[in-house]
Design a protein around this motif. Structure first.
Motif, PDB file in Angstrom:
ATOM      1  N   HIS A  37       0.817  -1.214   0.000  1.00 33.99           N
ATOM      2  CA  HIS A  37       0.000   0.000   0.000  1.00 33.99           C
ATOM      3  C   HIS A  37       0.852   1.268   0.000  1.00 33.99           C
ATOM      4  O   HIS A  37       0.499   2.262  -0.628  1.00 33.99           O
ATOM      5  CB  HIS A  37      -0.940  -0.002   1.208  1.00 33.99           C
ATOM      6  N   SER A  38       1.987   1.221   0.672  1.00 35.75           N
ATOM      7  CA  SER A  38       2.759   2.453   0.862  1.00 35.75           C
ATOM      8  C   SER A  38       3.785   2.743  -0.229  1.00 35.75           C
ATOM      9  O   SER A  38       4.129   3.905  -0.443  1.00 35.75           O
ATOM     10  CB  SER A  38       3.446   2.440   2.228  1.00 35.75           C
ATOM     11  N   ILE A  39       4.279   1.735  -0.917  1.00 34.81           N
ATOM     12  CA  ILE A  39       5.330   1.980  -1.909  1.00 34.81           C
ATOM     13  C   ILE A  39       4.711   2.313  -3.257  1.00 34.81           C
ATOM     14  O   ILE A  39       3.982   1.510  -3.841  1.00 34.81           O
ATOM     15  CB  ILE A  39       6.287   0.776  -2.040  1.00 34.81           C
ATOM     16  N   LYS A  40       5.000   3.498  -3.716  1.00 35.73           N
ATOM     17  CA  LYS A  40       4.553   3.973  -5.033  1.00 35.73           C
ATOM     18  C   LYS A  40       5.780   4.439  -5.799  1.00 35.73           C
ATOM     19  O   LYS A  40       6.710   5.005  -5.228  1.00 35.73           O
ATOM     20  CB  LYS A  40       3.580   5.148  -4.898  1.00 35.73           C
ATOM     21  N   LEU A  41       5.767   4.198  -7.095  1.00 36.33           N
ATOM     22  CA  LEU A  41       6.882   4.656  -7.919  1.00 36.33           C
ATOM     23  C   LEU A  41       6.912   6.168  -7.978  1.00 36.33           C
ATOM     24  O   LEU A  41       5.856   6.805  -8.074  1.00 36.33           O
ATOM     25  CB  LEU A  41       6.755   4.110  -9.346  1.00 36.33           C
ATOM     26  N   PRO A  42       8.094   6.752  -7.951  1.00 42.43           N
ATOM     27  CA  PRO A  42       8.195   8.197  -8.168  1.00 42.43           C
ATOM     28  C   PRO A  42       7.688   8.538  -9.567  1.00 42.43           C
ATOM     29  O   PRO A  42       7.722   7.699 -10.480  1.00 42.43           O
ATOM     30  CB  PRO A  42       9.693   8.482  -8.052  1.00 42.43           C
ATOM     31  N   ALA A  43       7.225   9.760  -9.751  1.00 42.20           N
ATOM     32  CA  ALA A  43       6.620  10.179 -11.020  1.00 42.20           C
ATOM     33  C   ALA A  43       7.539   9.929 -12.210  1.00 42.20           C
ATOM     34  O   ALA A  43       7.091   9.462 -13.263  1.00 42.20           O
ATOM     35  CB  ALA A  43       6.229  11.651 -10.944  1.00 42.20           C
ATOM     36  N   ASP A  44       8.844  10.214 -12.049  1.00 40.90           N
ATOM     37  CA  ASP A  44       9.752  10.033 -13.186  1.00 40.90           C
ATOM     38  C   ASP A  44       9.890   8.565 -13.593  1.00 40.90           C
ATOM     39  O   ASP A  44      10.048   8.245 -14.765  1.00 40.90           O
ATOM     40  CB  ASP A  44      11.118  10.656 -12.902  1.00 40.90           C
ATOM     41  N   MET A  45       9.789   7.649 -12.635  1.00 48.03           N
ATOM     42  CA  MET A  45       9.847   6.226 -12.969  1.00 48.03           C
ATOM     43  C   MET A  45       8.514   5.748 -13.545  1.00 48.03           C
ATOM     44  O   MET A  45       8.485   4.932 -14.461  1.00 48.03           O
ATOM     45  CB  MET A  45      10.204   5.393 -11.740  1.00 48.03           C
ATOM     46  N   LYS A  46       7.437   6.255 -12.986  1.00 47.11           N
ATOM     47  CA  LYS A  46       6.114   5.846 -13.437  1.00 47.11           C
ATOM     48  C   LYS A  46       5.872   6.214 -14.902  1.00 47.11           C
ATOM     49  O   LYS A  46       5.218   5.482 -15.632  1.00 47.11           O
ATOM     50  CB  LYS A  46       5.053   6.493 -12.546  1.00 47.11           C
ATOM     51  N   THR A  47       6.426   7.337 -15.326  1.00 47.53           N
ATOM     52  CA  THR A  47       6.205   7.801 -16.701  1.00 47.53           C
ATOM     53  C   THR A  47       7.352   7.455 -17.643  1.00 47.53           C
ATOM     54  O   THR A  47       7.262   7.733 -18.833  1.00 47.53           O
ATOM     55  CB  THR A  47       5.989   9.332 -16.720  1.00 47.53           C
TER      56      THR A  47
END
Length: 177
Positions: A37-47
């Motif tokens: 639930h807590s780990i989300k990719l940073p925006a630069d990695m996500k895109t």
């Protein structure tokens, strides 16, 4: 930089991020569920087009690393020496009013598109070895429906393959019965 170097650099950054994130969560005594639930990719990695999910997924990778570092024991005393799946399922089914009620509840959950919880109810029936044909058939249908709600090809194929396995189990039980 060449495309290969850019891809390798991106992958190194991605795996560094995953390992650091998992280590941080485990050091904070986070459960697997809390970690996911807590780990989300940073925006630069996500895109980043070089990191788009084609084979694995962030959730698959996080689960794999978490289990790699934690081993089989999840720090829950209930799981250290658990009751058998069959015994647990039989007790839950009895407490819930019997196998027909559990099957009906799974159908209602499915109708409300709460597929994951519907599968949990069906797994109780399967573990308790009751209503097996109905449970396997319903599970097959739900898994096939779930395959339609994902874009990730591996997840889609896994759900479809599992749906076919459940359908085959239902057919085998029908032949025997």
């Amino acid at each position: 930089q060449t495309l290969i170097v850019k891809k390798l650099d991106s992958m190194i950054d991605y795996f560094d991020f995953l390992h650091e994130s998992i280590a941080r969560e485990m050091n904070n005594n986070s459960s697997l569920e809390e970690t996911l639930h807590s780990i989300k990719l940073p925006a630069d990695m996500k895109t980043n087009p070089l990191l788009q999910e084609r084979y694995g997924s962030l959730q698959f990778n996080l689960r794999g690393l978490y289990h790699r570092y934690s081993g089989w024991f999840d720090q829950n005393g209930t799981h250290l020496n658990p009751v058998s799946s069959k015994e647990r399922a039989q007790s839950f089914i009895e407490d819930m009013g019997g196998d027909e009620k559990v099957l009906q509840q799974s159908r209602e959950l499915e109708q409300n598109k709460n597929y994951k919880l519907a599968l949990e109810y069906l797994d109780l029936l399967i573990s308790a070895e009751t209503k097996l044909k109905d449970a396997h058939q319903a599970k097959s249908e739900i898994l096939m429906e779930m395959s339609k709600h994902y874009k990730h090809p591996i997840t889609i194929n896994i759900y479809k393959r599992l749906a076919n396995m459940e359908r085959n189990k239902a057919a085998e039980i029908a032949k025997e019965g």
